[in-house]
Design an enzyme around this catalytic site. Structure first.
Site, short mmCIF file in Angstrom:
data_model
loop_
_atom_site.label_atom_id
_atom_site.label_comp_id
_atom_site.label_asym_id
_atom_site.label_seq_id
_atom_site.Cartn_x
_atom_site.Cartn_y
_atom_site.Cartn_z
N PHE A 26 2.32 11.16 -12.28
CA PHE A 26 1.93 11.59 -10.93
C PHE A 26 1.84 13.11 -10.92
O PHE A 26 2.47 13.78 -11.75
CB PHE A 26 2.99 11.13 -9.90
N GLU A 34 -2.31 8.48 -4.87
CA GLU A 34 -2.35 9.39 -6.02
C GLU A 34 -2.25 8.61 -7.34
O GLU A 34 -2.59 9.12 -8.41
CB GLU A 34 -1.17 10.37 -5.90
N ARG A 91 5.65 18.77 -1.16
CA ARG A 91 6.34 17.64 -1.79
C ARG A 91 5.53 17.07 -2.95
O ARG A 91 4.32 16.91 -2.84
CB ARG A 91 6.56 16.53 -0.76
N LEU A 144 -5.10 6.42 3.33
CA LEU A 144 -4.74 7.01 2.04
C LEU A 144 -5.38 6.31 0.84
O LEU A 144 -5.48 5.10 0.79
CB LEU A 144 -3.21 6.97 1.86
N GLN A 153 1.85 18.60 4.77
CA GLN A 153 1.07 18.29 3.57
C GLN A 153 -0.21 17.53 3.91
O GLN A 153 -0.18 16.49 4.57
CB GLN A 153 1.90 17.42 2.62
N ARG A 170 -0.48 18.34 -4.96
CA ARG A 170 -1.34 17.94 -3.85
C ARG A 170 -1.96 19.11 -3.11
O ARG A 170 -3.11 19.06 -2.70
CB ARG A 170 -0.53 17.09 -2.86
N HIS A 214 -2.78 15.41 2.11
CA HIS A 214 -2.99 14.70 0.84
C HIS A 214 -4.46 14.87 0.48
O HIS A 214 -5.33 14.75 1.32
CB HIS A 214 -2.64 13.22 1.04
N HIS A 218 -0.77 14.07 5.84
CA HIS A 218 -0.03 13.01 5.17
C HIS A 218 1.47 13.07 5.33
O HIS A 218 2.12 12.06 5.57
CB HIS A 218 -0.37 13.09 3.68
C1 LIG Z 1 -0.11 5.49 2.89
C2 LIG Z 1 1.10 6.18 2.39
C3 LIG Z 1 1.50 6.03 1.07
C4 LIG Z 1 2.63 6.69 0.60
N1 LIG Z 1 3.02 6.50 -0.70
C5 LIG Z 1 4.15 7.10 -1.15
C6 LIG Z 1 4.60 6.88 -2.48
O1 LIG Z 1 4.01 6.14 -3.24
N2 LIG Z 1 5.75 7.49 -2.88
C7 LIG Z 1 6.46 8.31 -2.07
O2 LIG Z 1 7.48 8.84 -2.49
N3 LIG Z 1 6.05 8.52 -0.78
C8 LIG Z 1 4.93 7.93 -0.31
N4 LIG Z 1 4.53 8.13 0.98
C9 LIG Z 1 5.42 8.84 1.89
C10 LIG Z 1 6.55 7.92 2.32
O3 LIG Z 1 6.07 6.61 2.46
C11 LIG Z 1 7.18 8.33 3.63
O4 LIG Z 1 7.46 9.70 3.61
C12 LIG Z 1 8.48 7.57 3.83
O5 LIG Z 1 8.25 6.19 3.76
C13 LIG Z 1 9.16 7.91 5.14
O6 LIG Z 1 10.27 7.07 5.26
P1 LIG Z 1 11.32 7.25 6.45
O7 LIG Z 1 12.39 6.27 6.21
O8 LIG Z 1 11.66 8.68 6.57
O9 LIG Z 1 10.47 6.87 7.73
P2 LIG Z 1 9.61 5.55 8.08
O10 LIG Z 1 9.51 4.61 6.97
O11 LIG Z 1 8.36 5.99 8.70
O12 LIG Z 1 10.43 4.92 9.21
C14 LIG Z 1 10.49 5.51 10.48
C15 LIG Z 1 11.20 4.56 11.39
O13 LIG Z 1 11.53 5.23 12.60
C16 LIG Z 1 11.19 4.42 13.71
N5 LIG Z 1 10.99 5.29 14.86
C17 LIG Z 1 10.20 6.38 14.98
N6 LIG Z 1 10.34 6.93 16.19
C18 LIG Z 1 11.27 6.17 16.84
C19 LIG Z 1 11.85 6.22 18.14
N7 LIG Z 1 11.52 7.16 19.02
N8 LIG Z 1 12.75 5.28 18.49
C20 LIG Z 1 13.09 4.29 17.63
N9 LIG Z 1 12.57 4.21 16.37
C21 LIG Z 1 11.68 5.12 16.01
C22 LIG Z 1 9.97 3.67 13.24
O14 LIG Z 1 9.74 2.53 14.02
C23 LIG Z 1 10.39 3.35 11.80
O15 LIG Z 1 11.21 2.22 11.79
C24 LIG Z 1 3.37 7.51 1.46
C25 LIG Z 1 2.97 7.67 2.78
C26 LIG Z 1 1.84 7.03 3.24
C27 LIG Z 1 1.40 7.25 4.65
#
Ligand SMILES: Cc1cc2nc3c(=O)[nH]c(=O)nc-3n(C[C@H](O)[C@H](O)[C@H](O)COP(=O)(O)OP(=O)(O)OC[C@H]3O[C@@H](n4cnc5c(N)ncnc54)[C@H](O)[C@@H]3O)c2cc1C
Length: 578
Positions: free
Chosen positions: A122, A254, A385, A251, A235, A285, A237, A350
């Site tokens: 990556f 990558e 990142r 998306l 960021q 990125r 992407h 992203h």
């Molecule tokens: C398409 C895509 C592909 C990606 N691929 C990769 C990858 O391969 N590898 C990598 O390392 N990263 C990747 N990323 C980045 C990574 O997926 C995210 O940064 C990461 O999943 C974020 O996780 P989190 O637990 O912080 O938040 P999330 O998984 O987004 O969870 C947020 C949670 O908060 C809740 N929430 C939000 N606001 C509120 C509120 N006001 N009240 C109650 N609940 C709320 C939501 O409902 C959800 O449950 C990718 C991102 C995208 C968009």
């Protein structure tokens, strides 16, 4: 007074059920805390599920030279040395154990010939480091964490959005929210709260992010008096879909470049040769996004304003096996067979490197009883990142946040919930129904997105950022007058009115921070200050609420210990050996 509302009580309340929230919940449960997890979508549907490429962890299954030191170095270098070095160290050291733990809990990764977890290349990672499940890694991760958490026994409040944190004096005492379906209000009493609400992408129109990414957690923390940090680092992407218009921004992982995908412009030139001849498509990125943007701006873009990304030189069966989601995504959404020809791609908003300021060991925010992890928190990634470092971030710091929140709860008496604050939170939510004038929240959102895309995008300049601040002030005034029709049941316009507040807050924080950082670093590119300024390498921008105003100051980056400095200095030696 709070008797009027449905009320739940927990030692630890976790807001967000993505990777960070679920990992925090598992750890808090393991420490004996009673845990409630609130999420605004369905359990299992958080943004993490969309993660495609993999989890970065120096397991050395494929490239045996890899170790935490190289991962640390890559992360610091990718983040342009603005990272919280202690977070980068803990992350690099602990990620392999966190991945092994996932495997023990049932995650099925792709395998090497000899049965180890397979790792792929990556951008910005020296070695093949991303543990993956085809291009559906996030789904496997969420499934595993969810099964584990449910079996250990947390309470889940799904489709429930938190709108305000509650405090008892200086410390956290719970949260106020509402059930999205029925519109009923709900109060959570808790000794500690972990924010794991993810990012802010919906403030831009072209984004890979889902509807959930409206910056709620950062706004909740900011409103409660916590500090935000590094908000200028958003960021973009490099590879989102650009055509057809309805799918713009989705998306293109990558992993396509990791598996050997090649970028060309409309003249057929492999343009990364000009921008980063050493790393080419596997550059970081920020560099690849700016390169594509520059090619398009200088007239060498594709028909729909992007670049070509081609993986069709690989055998069709290999592409379908390693990138099944990409194959289906392009076939179904754009009628393109990626085993036969190139995809058209361009930058898409992203990931948020900035967020709630936390302490490295415990993920504690700057308010007693408040913790933050995952994309909602700042520090680990610095100015940019590396791909794959988010999923490992969720595991490492989700776990640490859960443990520290549970420890804090153990030592804490049940805090008092302030009735006046609850009443105020309720008033704020019902006001949009009571207004007789005012516009739809969707109109304000559309204009916010236009402002952020055109004035606070990949390339920034003082004049635009100042204009954006003026626009944001007007948008804030409009948002304060939005009107919502109908009842509180099943009312998306009402949800948007609430989300608008968060998006405006974080947009202002991004713009203010971008304006003062008079240099280019990582994801923050200033046309008027195109170079690094060594003085800014030692400064984080910190945002805090002062009354109704947003205050911004710089804090010095903590001095790195000698042994870590030495590791960074060894970089060239290691590169020469491999
Ligand atoms: C398409 C895509 C592909 C990606 N691929 C990769 C990858 O391969 N590898 C990598 O390392 N990263 C990747 N990323 C980045 C990574 O997926 C995210 O940064 C990461 O999943 C974020 O996780 P989190 O637990 O912080 O938040 P999330 O998984 O987004 O969870 C947020 C949670 O908060 C809740 N929430 C939000 N606001 C509120 C509120 N006001 N009240 C109650 N609940 C709320 C939501 O409902 C959800 O449950 C990718 C991102 C995208 C968009």
């Amino acid at each position: 007074m709070t008797d009027r509302f449905e009320t739940h009580e927990h030692d630890v309340l976790i807001i967000g059920a993505g990777g960070a929230g679920l990992r925090a919940a598992i750890e808090a449960l393991a420490k004996g805390a009673s845990v409630g997890v609130v999420c605004k979508s369905l359990l299992g549907k958080a943004h993490t599920v969309m993660a495609e490429g993999g989890i970065a962890a120096a397991m050395a299954n494929v490239d045996t030279n890899d170790d935490w030191r190289t991962h640390f170095r890559d992360t610091m270098r990718g983040g342009k040395f603005l990272n919280n070095w202690r977070m980068a160290q803990l992350h690099a050291q602990e990620s392999p154990d966190r991945v092994r733990e996932l495997e023990q809990w049932g995650a099925l990764f792709d395998r090497t010939q000899d049965g180890n977890i397979l790792q792929r290349a990556f951008g910005g990672h020296t070695y093949k480091r991303l543990c993956h499940v085809g291009d559906r890694t996030g789904l496997e991760m969420i499934r595993t964490l969810q099964d584990r958490g449910v079996s250990l026994g947390f309470d889940v409040y799904m489709e429930c959005a938190i709108t305000r944190l509650l405090k008892d004096g200086d410390r956290i005492s719970g949260a106020f929210g509402y059930w999205r379906e029925q519109g009923r209000f709900v109060v959570f009493k808790a000794k500690s709260v972990v924010i794991a609400t993810g990012g802010i992408g919906k403030a831009w129109p072209v984004t890979s992010n889902s509807w959930e990414y409206t910056g709620d957690g950062m706004t909740l923390a900011y409103d409660a008096g916590a500090e935000l940090m590094d908000m200028e680092f958003v960021q973009f992407h490099p590879t989102g879909m650009v055509w057809p218009p309805g799918v713009q921004g989705i998306l293109v992982t990558e992993a396509v470049r990791g598996e050997g995908g090649i970028l060309t412009n409309k003249l057929g030139e492999r343009f990364m040769q000009k921008y980063d001849p050493k790393r080419m498509e596997l550059s970081t990125r920020d560099v690849v996004a700016r390169s594509i943007y520059t090619e398009v701006r200088e007239g060498r873009g594709t028909e729909h304003g992007g670049a070509y990304l081609d993986i069709s030189h690989k055998p069709a069966e290999y592409v379908k096996k390693k990138l099944p989601s990409m194959y289906h995504q392009f076939k179904e959404l754009a009628d393109v067979d990626i085993t036969k020809g190139p995809m058209e791609v361009g930058p898409t908003c992203h990931y948020m490197m900035g967020g709630i300021r936390v302490e490295a060991e415990t993920a504690a925010a700057t308010i007693p009883g408040l913790y933050a992890a995952g994309e909602a928190a700042a520090g680990l990634h610095g100015a940019n990142r590396l791909g794959g470092n988010s999923l490992s971030d969720l595991l490492v710091f989700g776990r640490r946040a859960g443990a520290a929140a549970a420890e804090f709860a153990k030592k804490s008496a049940v805090p008092r919930v302030d009735d006046a604050a609850v009443q105020d939170a309720e008033r704020e939510m019902v006001e949009p129904f009571e207004r007789t004038g005012g516009e739809s929240p969707y109109e304000v959102h559309r204009d916010l997105q236009r402002t952020m895309q055109s004035l606070v995008g990949i390339f920034r300049v003082e004049e635009d950022l100042k204009a954006a601040l003026v626009e944001l002030e007007l948008l804030n005034a409009r948002a304060a007058r939005v009107r919502v029709e109908g009842s509180r049941m099943f009312n998306p316009g009402w949800h948007m009115a609430k989300d608008l507040k968060s998006m405006l807050r974080v947009s202002e924080a991004v713009t203010r921070s971008a304006l003062v950082r008079k240099e280019s670093r990582g994801a923050h590119s200033r046309i008027d200050y195109p170079n690094y300024d060594p003085a800014w390498e030692k400064q984080n921008n910190v945002i805090k609420r002062e009354g109704d105003a947003m205050s911004l100051r710089q804090t010095p980056v903590k001095e790195m210990p000698a042994e870590l400095k030495q590791l960074l200095a060894e970089e060239e030696v290691t590169a020469a050996k491999t």
